[in-house]
Design a protein around this motif. Structure first.
Motif, PDB file in Angstrom:
ATOM      1  N   SER A  69       0.947  -0.994   0.078  1.00 23.55           N
ATOM      2  CA  SER A  69       0.081  -0.023   0.435  1.00 23.55           C
ATOM      3  C   SER A  69       0.737   0.970   0.540  1.00 23.55           C
ATOM      4  O   SER A  69       0.215   2.801  -0.218  1.00 23.55           O
ATOM      5  N   PHE A  70       1.827   1.525   0.200  1.00 24.21           N
ATOM      6  CA  PHE A  70       2.960   2.348   0.459  1.00 24.21           C
ATOM      7  C   PHE A  70       4.159   2.081  -0.279  1.00 24.21           C
ATOM      8  O   PHE A  70       5.076   1.518   0.185  1.00 24.21           O
ATOM      9  N   SER A  71       4.562   3.502  -0.754  1.00 27.08           N
ATOM     10  CA  SER A  71       6.071   3.554  -0.310  1.00 27.08           C
ATOM     11  C   SER A  71       7.180   3.914   0.053  1.00 27.08           C
ATOM     12  O   SER A  71       6.343   5.458   0.803  1.00 27.08           O
ATOM     13  N   LEU A  72       7.799   4.353   0.381  1.00 28.53           N
ATOM     14  CA  LEU A  72       8.802   4.743   1.355  1.00 28.53           C
ATOM     15  C   LEU A  72      10.197   5.550   0.109  1.00 28.53           C
ATOM     16  O   LEU A  72      10.744   4.706  -0.635  1.00 28.53           O
ATOM     17  N   ARG A  73       9.967   7.018  -0.130  1.00 23.14           N
ATOM     18  CA  ARG A  73      11.001   7.748  -0.159  1.00 23.14           C
ATOM     19  C   ARG A  73      11.965   8.789   0.838  1.00 23.14           C
ATOM     20  O   ARG A  73      10.924   9.327   1.311  1.00 23.14           O
ATOM     21  N   ASN A  74      13.381   8.666   0.184  1.00 25.17           N
ATOM     22  CA  ASN A  74      14.322   9.488   0.895  1.00 25.17           C
ATOM     23  C   ASN A  74      14.967  10.503   0.261  1.00 25.17           C
ATOM     24  O   ASN A  74      14.546  10.550  -0.546  1.00 25.17           O
ATOM     25  N   PHE A  75      15.018  11.666   1.622  1.00 27.51           N
ATOM     26  CA  PHE A  75      15.634  12.674   1.452  1.00 27.51           C
ATOM     27  C   PHE A  75      17.166  12.641   1.805  1.00 27.51           C
ATOM     28  O   PHE A  75      16.952  12.501   3.133  1.00 27.51           O
ATOM     29  N   ARG A  76      17.861  13.830   1.352  1.00 30.69           N
ATOM     30  CA  ARG A  76      19.412  13.804   2.184  1.00 30.69           C
ATOM     31  C   ARG A  76      19.419  15.176   1.360  1.00 30.69           C
ATOM     32  O   ARG A  76      19.153  16.275   0.305  1.00 30.69           O
ATOM     33  N   PHE A  77      19.504  16.313   2.311  1.00 32.36           N
ATOM     34  CA  PHE A  77      19.917  18.194   2.335  1.00 32.36           C
ATOM     35  C   PHE A  77      21.255  18.159   2.600  1.00 32.36           C
ATOM     36  O   PHE A  77      21.493  17.790   3.208  1.00 32.36           O
ATOM     37  N   LEU A  78      21.639  18.792   1.095  1.00 33.57           N
ATOM     38  CA  LEU A  78      23.397  19.434   1.418  1.00 33.57           C
ATOM     39  C   LEU A  78      23.441  21.084   0.832  1.00 33.57           C
ATOM     40  O   LEU A  78      22.987  21.255   0.303  1.00 33.57           O
ATOM     41  N   ALA A  86      12.471  11.272   5.511  1.00 31.78           N
ATOM     42  CA  ALA A  86      11.675  10.207   4.764  1.00 31.78           C
ATOM     43  C   ALA A  86      10.326  10.790   5.008  1.00 31.78           C
ATOM     44  O   ALA A  86       9.960  10.942   5.638  1.00 31.78           O
ATOM     45  N   SER A  87       9.966   9.589   3.568  1.00 31.18           N
ATOM     46  CA  SER A  87       7.694  10.127   3.186  1.00 31.18           C
ATOM     47  C   SER A  87       7.589   8.658   3.012  1.00 31.18           C
ATOM     48  O   SER A  87       8.059   8.076   2.354  1.00 31.18           O
ATOM     49  N   THR A  88       6.248   8.463   3.466  1.00 26.71           N
ATOM     50  CA  THR A  88       6.122   7.751   2.881  1.00 26.71           C
ATOM     51  C   THR A  88       3.931   7.947   2.316  1.00 26.71           C
ATOM     52  O   THR A  88       3.506   9.263   2.512  1.00 26.71           O
ATOM     53  N   TRP A  89       4.347   7.023   1.154  1.00 26.83           N
ATOM     54  CA  TRP A  89       2.789   7.516   0.285  1.00 26.83           C
ATOM     55  C   TRP A  89       2.764   6.788  -0.103  1.00 26.83           C
ATOM     56  O   TRP A  89       2.557   5.319  -0.684  1.00 26.83           O
ATOM     57  N   ALA A  90       1.227   6.125  -0.520  1.00 24.07           N
ATOM     58  CA  ALA A  90       0.122   6.073  -1.782  1.00 24.07           C
ATOM     59  C   ALA A  90      -0.748   6.710  -2.731  1.00 24.07           C
ATOM     60  O   ALA A  90      -0.476   7.036  -2.486  1.00 24.07           O
ATOM     61  N   ILE A  91      -0.953   5.623  -3.414  1.00 26.17           N
ATOM     62  CA  ILE A  91      -1.934   5.821  -4.598  1.00 26.17           C
ATOM     63  C   ILE A  91      -3.168   5.160  -4.218  1.00 26.17           C
ATOM     64  O   ILE A  91      -3.780   4.379  -4.149  1.00 26.17           O
ATOM     65  N   ILE A  92      -4.423   6.673  -4.706  1.00 29.75           N
ATOM     66  CA  ILE A  92      -5.429   5.855  -4.289  1.00 29.75           C
ATOM     67  C   ILE A  92      -6.064   6.248  -6.047  1.00 29.75           C
ATOM     68  O   ILE A  92      -6.036   7.218  -6.569  1.00 29.75           O
ATOM     69  N   ASN A  93      -7.214   5.437  -5.811  1.00 29.78           N
ATOM     70  CA  ASN A  93      -8.356   6.053  -6.731  1.00 29.78           C
ATOM     71  C   ASN A  93      -9.183   7.211  -6.560  1.00 29.78           C
ATOM     72  O   ASN A  93      -9.466   7.223  -5.433  1.00 29.78           O
ATOM     73  N   LEU A  94      -9.046   7.939  -7.676  1.00 32.71           N
ATOM     74  CA  LEU A  94      -9.699   9.315  -7.275  1.00 32.71           C
ATOM     75  C   LEU A  94     -11.257   8.882  -7.390  1.00 32.71           C
ATOM     76  O   LEU A  94     -12.091   9.701  -6.700  1.00 32.71           O
ATOM     77  N   ASP A  95     -11.946   7.952  -7.973  1.00 28.25           N
ATOM     78  CA  ASP A  95     -13.428   7.827  -7.316  1.00 28.25           C
ATOM     79  C   ASP A  95     -13.599   7.445  -6.504  1.00 28.25           C
ATOM     80  O   ASP A  95     -14.571   7.783  -5.563  1.00 28.25           O
ATOM     81  N   THR A  96     -13.235   6.408  -5.869  1.00 33.46           N
ATOM     82  CA  THR A  96     -12.813   5.364  -4.587  1.00 33.46           C
ATOM     83  C   THR A  96     -12.251   6.202  -3.144  1.00 33.46           C
ATOM     84  O   THR A  96     -12.668   6.341  -2.321  1.00 33.46           O
ATOM     85  N   ARG A  97     -11.763   6.829  -3.373  1.00 33.30           N
ATOM     86  CA  ARG A  97     -11.316   7.995  -2.630  1.00 33.30           C
ATOM     87  C   ARG A  97      -9.464   6.693  -2.132  1.00 33.30           C
ATOM     88  O   ARG A  97      -9.409   6.694  -0.865  1.00 33.30           O
ATOM     89  N   ARG A  98      -9.875   5.296  -2.310  1.00 30.41           N
ATOM     90  CA  ARG A  98      -8.915   3.560  -1.067  1.00 30.41           C
ATOM     91  C   ARG A  98      -8.058   4.504  -2.469  1.00 30.41           C
ATOM     92  O   ARG A  98      -7.510   4.156  -2.825  1.00 30.41           O
ATOM     93  N   PRO A  99      -6.538   3.567  -1.682  1.00 29.64           N
ATOM     94  CA  PRO A  99      -5.125   3.144  -1.980  1.00 29.64           C
ATOM     95  C   PRO A  99      -5.854   2.011  -3.197  1.00 29.64           C
ATOM     96  O   PRO A  99      -6.455   1.377  -2.750  1.00 29.64           O
ATOM     97  N   ILE A 100      -4.507   2.097  -4.226  1.00 29.01           N
ATOM     98  CA  ILE A 100      -4.878   0.483  -4.922  1.00 29.01           C
ATOM     99  C   ILE A 100      -3.134  -0.163  -4.357  1.00 29.01           C
ATOM    100  O   ILE A 100      -2.280   0.545  -4.016  1.00 29.01           O
ATOM    101  N   SER A 101      -3.097  -1.102  -4.448  1.00 28.66           N
ATOM    102  CA  SER A 101      -1.795  -1.945  -4.567  1.00 28.66           C
ATOM    103  C   SER A 101      -0.926  -1.223  -5.420  1.00 28.66           C
ATOM    104  O   SER A 101      -0.826  -1.585  -6.248  1.00 28.66           O
ATOM    105  N   LEU A 102       0.474  -1.711  -5.127  1.00 29.38           N
ATOM    106  CA  LEU A 102       1.720  -0.673  -5.413  1.00 29.38           C
ATOM    107  C   LEU A 102       2.173  -1.866  -6.035  1.00 29.38           C
ATOM    108  O   LEU A 102       3.070  -1.986  -6.551  1.00 29.38           O
ATOM    109  N   ASP A 103       2.357  -3.118  -6.062  1.00 22.69           N
ATOM    110  CA  ASP A 103       2.949  -4.531  -6.394  1.00 22.69           C
ATOM    111  C   ASP A 103       2.803  -4.452  -7.753  1.00 22.69           C
ATOM    112  O   ASP A 103       4.045  -4.832  -7.905  1.00 22.69           O
TER     113      ASP A 103
END
Length: 245
Positions: free
Chosen positions: A87-96, A107-124
């Protein structure tokens, strides 16, 4: 082309607050901009997803800074997609800084939702995501679940037209603004943010009204909870301050 990219910025007058340091809202905005640019360049940006009636939503974010950028400072933000779950992706950041020294991590976690149902979709099953994994951890690890808050109300808000983004809900930056506005300029004058964490829990839409509760759990360590009458707890957050550097 590497899925790990670096984005350069000069901190200008639009980014800073009265102390000539980057504001928290502007810092988060640069982080989200780096995430968006990286996703666009690797074929899974918002426009790509919207063609399938999907969109990204931010779930959790943590920023841990040993230096807050100031006016006219040149900074770089590295970002990469570290891993996927169903359900989630992990995206990292480094500041220089301009000398290539580390100023902090995110660090951040993100989901992708269906805009009609507003529910997460599978990322696999999304091959473009799988192809762009760059398996590198940062010292701060993943964003964590924040605790409940038993505090006092220090800010109130109503979601208005200018708060609404392309996903038809209040943009994540406005939550950061409502939290930041709990304190006065006198409070910020001799304090520096060292760590910011936020958990997004409910979508807020046009007309929603809310209150921001604040509790200091330890010295300089403040926890927040955004609560609405209709939707309950919409967000939890944390700000850790030091005395000015």
């Amino acid at each position: 082309m590497s899925s790990k990219k670096t984005y350069h910025h000069r901190i200008n007058a639009q980014n800073i607050d009265f102390r000539k340091k980057i504001s928290l809202v502007s810092l988060v905005n640069l982080v989200l901009g780096a995430a968006g640019n990286n996703a666009d360049e690797n074929g899974f940006g918002v426009l790509d997803l919207m063609s399938k009636n999907h969109s990204w939503v931010l779930s959790r974010l943590v920023l841990d800074m040993n230096h807050i950028p100031v006016e006219n400072e040149d900074i770089a933000i590295e970002t990469w997609l570290q891993k996927l779950s169903q359900s989630f992706s992990l995206r990292n950041f480094r500041f220089l800084n301009a000398q290539n020294q580390v100023m902090g991590y995110g660090a951040s976690t993100w989901a992708i939702i269906n805009l009609d149902t507003r529910r997460p979709i599978s990322l696999d099953a999304i091959e473009t995501l799988k192809r762009n994994i760059y398996d590198e951890m940062t010292p701060i690890g993943e964003p964590q679940r924040l605790p409940d808050v038993d505090g006092e109300v220090l800010n109130t808000f109503r979601v208005k037209y200018s708060d609404i983004d392309v996903n038809n809900h209040a943009n994540s930056l406005h939550y950061v603004r409502w939290i930041s506005d709990c304190f006065s300029t006198d409070f910020y004058a001799n304090r520096t943010i060292r760590r910011f964490e936020i958990n997004y829990m409910k979508e807020l839409t046009y007309g929603d009204e809310g209150e921001v509760y604040v509790e200091m759990k330890n010295h300089g360590d403040y926890y927040f909870q955004i609560v609405t009458r209709e939707k309950g707890i919409a967000c939890r957050a944390r700000l850790l301050f030091d005395k000015n550097d």
